[in-house]
Design a protein around this motif. Structure first.
Motif, PDB file in Angstrom:
ATOM      1  N   ASP A  37       2.489   6.627 -12.089  1.00 35.47           N
ATOM      2  CA  ASP A  37       1.844   5.672 -12.832  1.00 35.47           C
ATOM      3  C   ASP A  37       2.003   4.314 -13.898  1.00 35.47           C
ATOM      4  O   ASP A  37       1.200   4.158 -14.050  1.00 35.47           O
ATOM      5  N   ALA A  40      -1.619   2.820 -15.375  1.00 38.82           N
ATOM      6  CA  ALA A  40      -1.456   3.017 -16.102  1.00 38.82           C
ATOM      7  C   ALA A  40      -0.300   2.297 -17.274  1.00 38.82           C
ATOM      8  O   ALA A  40      -0.778   1.651 -18.382  1.00 38.82           O
ATOM      9  N   ALA A  86       2.477  12.862 -21.464  1.00 40.84           N
ATOM     10  CA  ALA A  86       0.989  12.367 -21.613  1.00 40.84           C
ATOM     11  C   ALA A  86       0.878  13.817 -22.918  1.00 40.84           C
ATOM     12  O   ALA A  86       0.523  14.445 -23.085  1.00 40.84           O
ATOM     13  N   ASP A  87      -0.892  13.762 -22.726  1.00 40.97           N
ATOM     14  CA  ASP A  87      -1.726  13.941 -23.003  1.00 40.97           C
ATOM     15  C   ASP A  87      -1.971  15.821 -22.079  1.00 40.97           C
ATOM     16  O   ASP A  87      -2.563  15.801 -21.070  1.00 40.97           O
ATOM     17  N   THR A  90      -5.648  16.784 -20.613  1.00 41.64           N
ATOM     18  CA  THR A  90      -6.315  15.395 -19.281  1.00 41.64           C
ATOM     19  C   THR A  90      -5.582  14.499 -19.296  1.00 41.64           C
ATOM     20  O   THR A  90      -5.793  14.573 -17.594  1.00 41.64           O
ATOM     21  N   GLU A  92      -3.504  11.920 -19.045  1.00 42.76           N
ATOM     22  CA  GLU A  92      -3.612  11.046 -19.846  1.00 42.76           C
ATOM     23  C   GLU A  92      -2.354  10.550 -19.995  1.00 42.76           C
ATOM     24  O   GLU A  92      -1.688  10.790 -21.012  1.00 42.76           O
TER      25      GLU A  92
END
Length: 193
Positions: A37, A40, A86-87, A90, A92
């Motif tokens: 992570d 990001a 997170a999504d 996805t 993300e």
């Protein structure tokens, strides 16, 4: 010296089990942080809005990797509990939600969060905060959760309201940011709200 009140949550309440994955039921996943992570999180902290409301800046992905390692270690130490938001579809990274300053014996912690630029305005922070709050009260047994934000941060005030945290007052000149001392709103929820 004995205490005059019972312990709300005994030591080991969190560390005795693995940190859970929590689902909001509407497209978000709260999961433990992973080393991968770091890029990001580093990208999220390059956003000027993060610098306005947060006291940390990220100078490198290596520095962020150290943060993530701290966040991961905080679960067994029962002082903080940090989740990546997170999504579900996805994967993300959309933000972070946490319990900070955990006092198990008193059943108290502070809720904190941030979202990436792409996630803002999509209800990510209130949904993640609501899910974390429900888990903390219903699954663990916390008694009180607090949430603080700069009084000028109207978006955080809306998050607190949407997540059911009542405004209790203002802590004057309570947090030092890059632009000086900020008054902080104190919101809270207690077991049974």
């Amino acid at each position: 010296m004995p205490f005059t009140a019972d312990v709300v949550l005994p030591a080991g309440t969190l560390s005795a089990v693995p940190q859970p994955v929590l689902r909001t039921g509407d497209g978000l996943l709260l999961r433990p942080w992973r080393a991968e992570d770091a890029p990001a999180v580093y990208a999220a902290f390059q956003d000027p809005a993060m610098h306005q409301w947060h006291i940390r800046a990220a100078d490198s992905e290596e520095e962020v990797a150290g943060w993530i390692e701290e966040w991961r270690k905080s679960w067994p130490e029962e002082r903080n509990a940090q989740w990546a938001v997170a999504d579900t579809e996805t994967g993300e990274l959309l933000g972070r939600v946490a319990l900070r300053g955990i006092l198990l014996a008193e059943g108290v912690a502070e809720v904190a969060y941030w979202t990436t630029r792409a996630a803002r305005g999509r209800g990510v922070a209130p949904r993640a905060t609501t899910t974390l709050t429900r888990w903390a009260f219903d699954e663990i047994g916390f008694h009180r959760l607090e949430l603080m934000h700069a009084t000028a941060n109207e978006a955080s005030c809306r998050v607190a309201d949407k997540a059911g945290f009542l405004l209790e007052g203002t802590r004057r000149s309570a947090a030092l940011h890059q632009d000086g001392w900020h008054d902080m709103h104190l919101h809270a929820r207690v077991q049974g709200d």
